[in-house]
Design a protein around this motif. Structure first.
Motif, PDB file in Angstrom:
ATOM      1  N   VAL A  32       0.837  -1.208   0.000  1.00 43.95           N
ATOM      2  CA  VAL A  32       0.000   0.000   0.000  1.00 43.95           C
ATOM      3  C   VAL A  32       0.870   1.256   0.000  1.00 43.95           C
ATOM      4  CG1 VAL A  32      -1.710   1.311   1.294  1.00 43.95           C
ATOM      5  CG2 VAL A  32      -1.943  -1.154   1.114  1.00 43.95           C
ATOM      6  N   GLU A  33       1.933   1.212   0.802  1.00 47.64           N
ATOM      7  CA  GLU A  33       2.855   2.354   0.875  1.00 47.64           C
ATOM      8  C   GLU A  33       3.472   2.629  -0.491  1.00 47.64           C
ATOM      9  OE1 GLU A  33       2.799   3.884   3.677  1.00 47.64           O
ATOM     10  OE2 GLU A  33       4.161   5.424   2.967  1.00 47.64           O
ATOM     11  N   GLY A  64       3.210  -8.680  -6.481  1.00 48.83           N
ATOM     12  CA  GLY A  64       2.004  -9.478  -6.692  1.00 48.83           C
ATOM     13  C   GLY A  64       0.848  -8.930  -5.876  1.00 48.83           C
ATOM     14  N   LEU A  65       1.146  -8.573  -4.634  1.00 49.49           N
ATOM     15  CA  LEU A  65       0.118  -8.005  -3.770  1.00 49.49           C
ATOM     16  C   LEU A  65      -0.386  -6.679  -4.333  1.00 49.49           C
ATOM     17  CD1 LEU A  65       1.162  -8.508  -0.052  1.00 49.49           C
ATOM     18  CD2 LEU A  65      -0.939  -9.258  -1.147  1.00 49.49           C
ATOM     19  N   MET A  66       0.557  -5.845  -4.807  1.00 49.50           N
ATOM     20  CA  MET A  66       0.182  -4.539  -5.359  1.00 49.50           C
ATOM     21  C   MET A  66      -0.756  -4.721  -6.533  1.00 49.50           C
ATOM     22  SD  MET A  66       3.830  -2.573  -5.195  1.00 49.50           S
ATOM     23  CE  MET A  66       3.499  -1.174  -6.215  1.00 49.50           C
ATOM     24  N   TYR A  67      -0.406  -5.661  -7.424  1.00 52.52           N
ATOM     25  CA  TYR A  67      -1.240  -5.873  -8.601  1.00 52.52           C
ATOM     26  C   TYR A  67      -2.609  -6.417  -8.209  1.00 52.52           C
ATOM     27  CZ  TYR A  67      -2.563  -7.146 -13.318  1.00 52.52           C
ATOM     28  OH  TYR A  67      -3.220  -7.231 -14.502  1.00 52.52           O
ATOM     29  N   LEU A  68      -2.629  -7.325  -7.220  1.00 51.73           N
ATOM     30  CA  LEU A  68      -3.902  -7.863  -6.742  1.00 51.73           C
ATOM     31  C   LEU A  68      -4.796  -6.739  -6.229  1.00 51.73           C
ATOM     32  CD1 LEU A  68      -5.511 -10.484  -6.022  1.00 51.73           C
ATOM     33  CD2 LEU A  68      -4.471 -10.371  -3.772  1.00 51.73           C
ATOM     34  N   LEU A  69      -4.191  -5.836  -5.470  1.00 45.10           N
ATOM     35  CA  LEU A  69      -4.940  -4.706  -4.916  1.00 45.10           C
ATOM     36  C   LEU A  69      -5.466  -3.775  -6.011  1.00 45.10           C
ATOM     37  CD1 LEU A  69      -2.993  -3.461  -1.770  1.00 45.10           C
ATOM     38  CD2 LEU A  69      -5.353  -4.220  -1.880  1.00 45.10           C
ATOM     39  N   THR A  70      -4.590  -3.423  -6.951  1.00 46.66           N
ATOM     40  CA  THR A  70      -5.031  -2.455  -7.968  1.00 46.66           C
ATOM     41  C   THR A  70      -6.099  -3.058  -8.861  1.00 46.66           C
ATOM     42  OG1 THR A  70      -3.166  -3.075  -9.365  1.00 46.66           O
ATOM     43  CG2 THR A  70      -2.936  -1.062  -8.084  1.00 46.66           C
ATOM     44  N   GLU A  71      -5.947  -4.309  -9.246  1.00 46.76           N
ATOM     45  CA  GLU A  71      -6.954  -4.923 -10.108  1.00 46.76           C
ATOM     46  C   GLU A  71      -8.300  -5.035  -9.404  1.00 46.76           C
ATOM     47  OE1 GLU A  71      -5.603  -4.451 -13.263  1.00 46.76           O
ATOM     48  OE2 GLU A  71      -7.119  -5.991 -13.561  1.00 46.76           O
ATOM     49  N   SER A  73      -9.402  -3.280  -6.863  1.00 48.36           N
ATOM     50  CA  SER A  73      -9.958  -1.944  -6.616  1.00 48.36           C
ATOM     51  C   SER A  73     -10.499  -1.344  -7.897  1.00 48.36           C
ATOM     52  CB  SER A  73      -8.902  -1.014  -6.038  1.00 48.36           C
ATOM     53  OG  SER A  73      -8.371  -1.539  -4.866  1.00 48.36           O
ATOM     54  N   LYS A  74      -9.761  -1.546  -8.996  1.00 56.74           N
ATOM     55  CA  LYS A  74     -10.194  -0.976 -10.281  1.00 56.74           C
ATOM     56  C   LYS A  74     -11.571  -1.510 -10.649  1.00 56.74           C
ATOM     57  CE  LYS A  74      -8.997  -1.862 -15.085  1.00 56.74           C
ATOM     58  NZ  LYS A  74      -7.891  -2.060 -16.017  1.00 56.74           N
ATOM     59  N   LEU A  75     -11.757  -2.833 -10.482  1.00 56.34           N
ATOM     60  CA  LEU A  75     -13.019  -3.419 -10.883  1.00 56.34           C
ATOM     61  C   LEU A  75     -14.083  -3.291  -9.800  1.00 56.34           C
ATOM     62  CD1 LEU A  75     -11.507  -6.612 -12.466  1.00 56.34           C
ATOM     63  CD2 LEU A  75     -12.452  -4.668 -13.671  1.00 56.34           C
ATOM     64  N   MET A  76     -13.643  -2.885  -8.606  1.00 56.44           N
ATOM     65  CA  MET A  76     -14.555  -2.727  -7.466  1.00 56.44           C
ATOM     66  C   MET A  76     -15.304  -4.027  -7.221  1.00 56.44           C
ATOM     67  SD  MET A  76     -15.221  -0.148  -5.484  1.00 56.44           S
ATOM     68  CE  MET A  76     -16.429   0.612  -4.424  1.00 56.44           C
ATOM     69  N   ILE A  77     -14.561  -5.147  -7.152  1.00 51.51           N
ATOM     70  CA  ILE A  77     -15.258  -6.428  -6.998  1.00 51.51           C
ATOM     71  C   ILE A  77     -15.754  -6.576  -5.559  1.00 51.51           C
ATOM     72  CG2 ILE A  77     -14.046  -7.570  -8.857  1.00 51.51           C
ATOM     73  CD1 ILE A  77     -12.218  -8.849  -6.920  1.00 51.51           C
ATOM     74  N   SER A  78     -16.820  -7.349  -5.451  1.00 51.04           N
ATOM     75  CA  SER A  78     -17.449  -7.521  -4.137  1.00 51.04           C
ATOM     76  C   SER A  78     -16.591  -8.441  -3.272  1.00 51.04           C
ATOM     77  CB  SER A  78     -18.832  -8.137  -4.320  1.00 51.04           C
ATOM     78  OG  SER A  78     -18.680  -9.413  -4.903  1.00 51.04           O
ATOM     79  N   LEU A 104     -10.351  -4.542   1.469  1.00 55.23           N
ATOM     80  CA  LEU A 104     -11.461  -3.699   1.896  1.00 55.23           C
ATOM     81  C   LEU A 104     -11.002  -2.395   2.536  1.00 55.23           C
ATOM     82  CD1 LEU A 104     -13.946  -6.389   3.267  1.00 55.23           C
ATOM     83  CD2 LEU A 104     -14.114  -5.089   1.155  1.00 55.23           C
ATOM     84  N   GLU A 105      -9.919  -2.493   3.302  1.00 58.59           N
ATOM     85  CA  GLU A 105      -9.471  -1.282   3.986  1.00 58.59           C
ATOM     86  C   GLU A 105      -8.891  -0.243   3.042  1.00 58.59           C
ATOM     87  OE1 GLU A 105      -6.705  -2.361   6.999  1.00 58.59           O
ATOM     88  OE2 GLU A 105      -8.261  -3.131   8.320  1.00 58.59           O
ATOM     89  N   ASN A 106      -8.268  -0.711   1.961  1.00 56.34           N
ATOM     90  CA  ASN A 106      -7.516   0.220   1.121  1.00 56.34           C
ATOM     91  C   ASN A 106      -8.130   0.529  -0.229  1.00 56.34           C
ATOM     92  OD1 ASN A 106      -4.981   0.721   2.693  1.00 56.34           O
ATOM     93  ND2 ASN A 106      -5.060  -1.520   2.720  1.00 56.34           N
ATOM     94  N   ARG A 107      -9.267  -0.134  -0.544  1.00 50.81           N
ATOM     95  CA  ARG A 107      -9.707   0.023  -1.928  1.00 50.81           C
ATOM     96  C   ARG A 107     -10.121   1.441  -2.284  1.00 50.81           C
ATOM     97  NH1 ARG A 107     -15.289  -3.315  -2.796  1.00 50.81           N
ATOM     98  NH2 ARG A 107     -16.396  -2.500  -0.976  1.00 50.81           N
ATOM     99  N   LYS A 108     -10.711   2.163  -1.343  1.00 56.93           N
ATOM    100  CA  LYS A 108     -11.127   3.534  -1.671  1.00 56.93           C
ATOM    101  C   LYS A 108      -9.920   4.388  -2.040  1.00 56.93           C
ATOM    102  CE  LYS A 108     -14.068   7.177   0.096  1.00 56.93           C
ATOM    103  NZ  LYS A 108     -14.706   7.744   1.251  1.00 56.93           N
ATOM    104  N   GLU A 109      -8.866   4.260  -1.233  1.00 56.70           N
ATOM    105  CA  GLU A 109      -7.678   5.075  -1.462  1.00 56.70           C
ATOM    106  C   GLU A 109      -6.985   4.672  -2.761  1.00 56.70           C
ATOM    107  OE1 GLU A 109      -5.406   5.342   2.047  1.00 56.70           O
ATOM    108  OE2 GLU A 109      -4.024   6.799   1.141  1.00 56.70           O
TER     109      GLU A 109
END
Lengths: 199, 192
Positions: A32-33, A64-71, A73-78, A104-109
């Motif tokens: 996240v950082e 890998g974690l960064m890409y998982l997060l961005t993908e 968040s981009k798609l806003m999956i449930s 869930l904690e970081n998707r908005k940011e």
């Protein structure tokens, strides 16, 4: 909608199951950082030494974690979709829960950061105004001409710009009328219906 | 009103009945004012009624007359100032009157012409807007946000240009609010 992870991606993330959940938590925080401030390769070496693994594995794990997060968040999956997507990796339940919480904690940011990458025009920041009366010019003396001087502040990414403009009282009123019409349009039933139904 | 030697000489020639008879003088005066007010009007040079006058002299007088007219408008000269200048140039009373009448007739138009010669920041003439609903972009899906695209048309020295920017509803409300403040201040200033 499920996230489809490539083989390479799955391999990189596979590293996470070999380490403590505390370490995964730490990697999550680093990911996240890095998304917020850019990556710092020195961190990989420090972590690799402490865990006694190659820095490349650490790098792949974090990226890998960064890409998982961005993908995600981009798609806003449930929540459900995220959990199902991650199931493919065959992690322990504890790890899955950790990843879900990270998402869930970081998707908005993360979405806010991503939206800055999208193409955009400079947007409005502020308007300053001043009333003047022109008394004379080189071409004509004895004038009484009221004018309104405007300073329009615009922002484009990190760049701020200001444009100095002028207008007369009649045009100012016309501008106000026209822009108020624009604002009223958003409240019309047509717009309301669209905004309500496309979610 | 200060006038250069060249202008005075030109006016003196215009006053001279041996160069400009009464009819030519009247026509000349009309054409001179016309050339300032409607730039596509007939030119003094090559005018059928003034062909008998030497073209160089004609050009000199035209320059002198138009300079005098513009200077008079610029300084908002009154009848006595105009008359005394013309009398200094040896204009006969009849010619002074003819000239001054044309001056009065065209003064308003000339004033607005001169006032439009101005250096000023780009002048806003119009605002165009577009309301959009953004659904997704290549970086973020499910955006679902309305936004406005505003285009301000500006003009400066005849050249027009545009300022384009986007804003949210709140930002547009802020912009309109500030413009309304300015308009209200204007109203209060004109009433006091």
């Amino acid at each position: 909608m499920l996230l489809v992870l490539s083989e390479e991606h799955k391999e990189h993330l596979g590293f996470l199951s070999e380490v403590d959940s505390a370490v995964v938590g730490e990697f999550g925080r680093i990911a996240v950082e890095f998304l917020k401030k850019g990556s710092n390769p020195k961190i990989y070496e420090g972590a690799a030494r402490k865990l006694n693994v190659s820095s490349e594995s650490v790098q792949h794990g974090v990226e890998g974690l960064m890409y998982l997060l961005t993908e995600s968040s981009k798609l806003m999956i449930s929540e459900v979709d995220f959990q199902d997507s991650v199931l493919v990796l065959g992690f322990s339940e504890e790890l899955n829960a950790l990843l879900l919480q990270l998402y869930l904690e970081n998707r908005k940011e993360v979405r806010q950061i991503l939206s800055k990458l999208a193409p955009s025009l400079p947007h409005y920041h502020n308007l300053e105004w001043r009333l003047d009366v022109q008394l004379a010019s080189r071409a004509l003396r004895h004038q009484v001409k009221p004018t309104v001087t405007l300073k329009l502040h615009l922002e484009d990414g990190a760049k701020r710009s200001a444009r100095v403009l002028q207008t007369d009282p009649a045009t100012l009123q016309h501008l106000i009328d026209e822009l108020e019409r624009a604002l009223a349009e958003l409240k019309s039933s047509h717009c309301r219906r669209i905004l309500r139904n496309i979610k | 009103m200060e006038l250069s030697e060249s202008v005075m000489k030109g006016l003196q020639t215009l006053a001279d009945p041996t160069v400009f008879d009464q009819k030519s003088f009247t026509i000349f005066t009309e054409v001179a004012f016309d050339s300032l007010v409607s730039p596509r009007g007939e030119s003094v040079l090559g005018h059928p009624e003034l062909k008998h006058i030497d073209q160089t002299t004609l050009k000199h007088c035209h320059t002198a007359a138009t300079t005098f007219i513009l200077e008079g408008v610029k300084q908002n000269a009154d009848k006595s100032t105009i008359s005394s200048c013309l009398e200094d140039a040896k204009f006969l009373n009849e010619r002074v009157d003819t000239f001054y009448n044309s001056f009065q007739k065209n003064k308003r138009k000339l004033e607005s012409l001169l006032s439009s010669i101005d250096t000023c920041p780009p002048h806003v003439t119009d605002a165009e807007w577009r309301l959009e609903y953004c659904i997704k972009n290549s970086h973020v899906h499910k955006v679902n946000q309305p936004s406005y695209l505003i285009s301000l048309n500006t003009e400066r020295a005849g050249a027009s240009s545009e300022i384009n920017f986007s804003c949210t509803m709140e930002q547009l409300q802020d912009l309109v609010g500030k413009m309304k403040d300015a308009a209200k201040s204007l109203e209060r200033a004109t009433q006091s």
